[in-house]
Design a protein around this motif. Sequence first.
Motif, PDB file in Angstrom:
ATOM      1  N   THR A  18      32.944  49.299  41.478  1.00  0.00           N
ATOM      2  CA  THR A  18      32.991  47.909  41.027  1.00  0.00           C
ATOM      3  C   THR A  18      32.396  46.988  42.081  1.00  0.00           C
ATOM      4  O   THR A  18      32.286  47.347  43.261  1.00  0.00           O
ATOM      5  CB  THR A  18      34.437  47.451  40.747  1.00  0.00           C
ATOM      6  N   GLN A  19      32.044  45.790  41.652  1.00  0.00           N
ATOM      7  CA  GLN A  19      31.533  44.781  42.576  1.00  0.00           C
ATOM      8  C   GLN A  19      32.576  44.446  43.641  1.00  0.00           C
ATOM      9  O   GLN A  19      32.228  44.234  44.805  1.00  0.00           O
ATOM     10  CB  GLN A  19      31.143  43.511  41.822  1.00  0.00           C
ATOM     11  N   GLU A  20      33.821  44.432  43.247  1.00  0.00           N
ATOM     12  CA  GLU A  20      34.895  44.105  44.176  1.00  0.00           C
ATOM     13  C   GLU A  20      35.019  45.154  45.276  1.00  0.00           C
ATOM     14  O   GLU A  20      35.248  44.820  46.445  1.00  0.00           O
ATOM     15  CB  GLU A  20      36.233  43.968  43.435  1.00  0.00           C
ATOM     16  N   TYR A  23      32.182  44.704  47.725  1.00  0.00           N
ATOM     17  CA  TYR A  23      32.476  43.560  48.594  1.00  0.00           C
ATOM     18  C   TYR A  23      33.514  43.927  49.651  1.00  0.00           C
ATOM     19  O   TYR A  23      33.356  43.597  50.827  1.00  0.00           O
ATOM     20  CB  TYR A  23      32.950  42.360  47.773  1.00  0.00           C
ATOM     21  N   PHE A  24      34.561  44.611  49.241  1.00  0.00           N
ATOM     22  CA  PHE A  24      35.617  45.003  50.169  1.00  0.00           C
ATOM     23  C   PHE A  24      35.059  45.920  51.260  1.00  0.00           C
ATOM     24  O   PHE A  24      35.385  45.774  52.435  1.00  0.00           O
ATOM     25  CB  PHE A  24      36.753  45.707  49.425  1.00  0.00           C
ATOM     26  N   ASN A  29      28.413  40.182  48.775  1.00  0.00           N
ATOM     27  CA  ASN A  29      28.723  39.731  47.425  1.00  0.00           C
ATOM     28  C   ASN A  29      27.603  40.168  46.480  1.00  0.00           C
ATOM     29  O   ASN A  29      26.636  39.450  46.278  1.00  0.00           O
ATOM     30  CB  ASN A  29      28.890  38.218  47.400  1.00  0.00           C
ATOM     31  N   LYS A  31      27.691  40.512  43.323  1.00  0.00           N
ATOM     32  CA  LYS A  31      27.665  39.778  42.054  1.00  0.00           C
ATOM     33  C   LYS A  31      26.543  38.755  42.059  1.00  0.00           C
ATOM     34  O   LYS A  31      25.754  38.675  41.116  1.00  0.00           O
ATOM     35  CB  LYS A  31      29.009  39.092  41.810  1.00  0.00           C
TER      36      LYS A  31
END
Length: 63
Positions: A18-20, A23-24, A29, A31
Amino acid sequence: MKKVAEKLKDLRHTKGITQEVVYFDTNINVKRIEVGSMNISLTTIAILCEYYGTTLEDFFKGL
């Protein structure tokens, strides 16, 4: 830029991430990158390629 963004999105989807999570793990970012709302540096592309397990050479093939 649009093709680069699409290819990065495809790589992420292929890995099932996932995008999240990206990022983590990277503090990038994706997205904003994937929708084409920002320019991306070669350094950022290199970081994402390494994260997704591909080389810059393979990434740019066919673009």
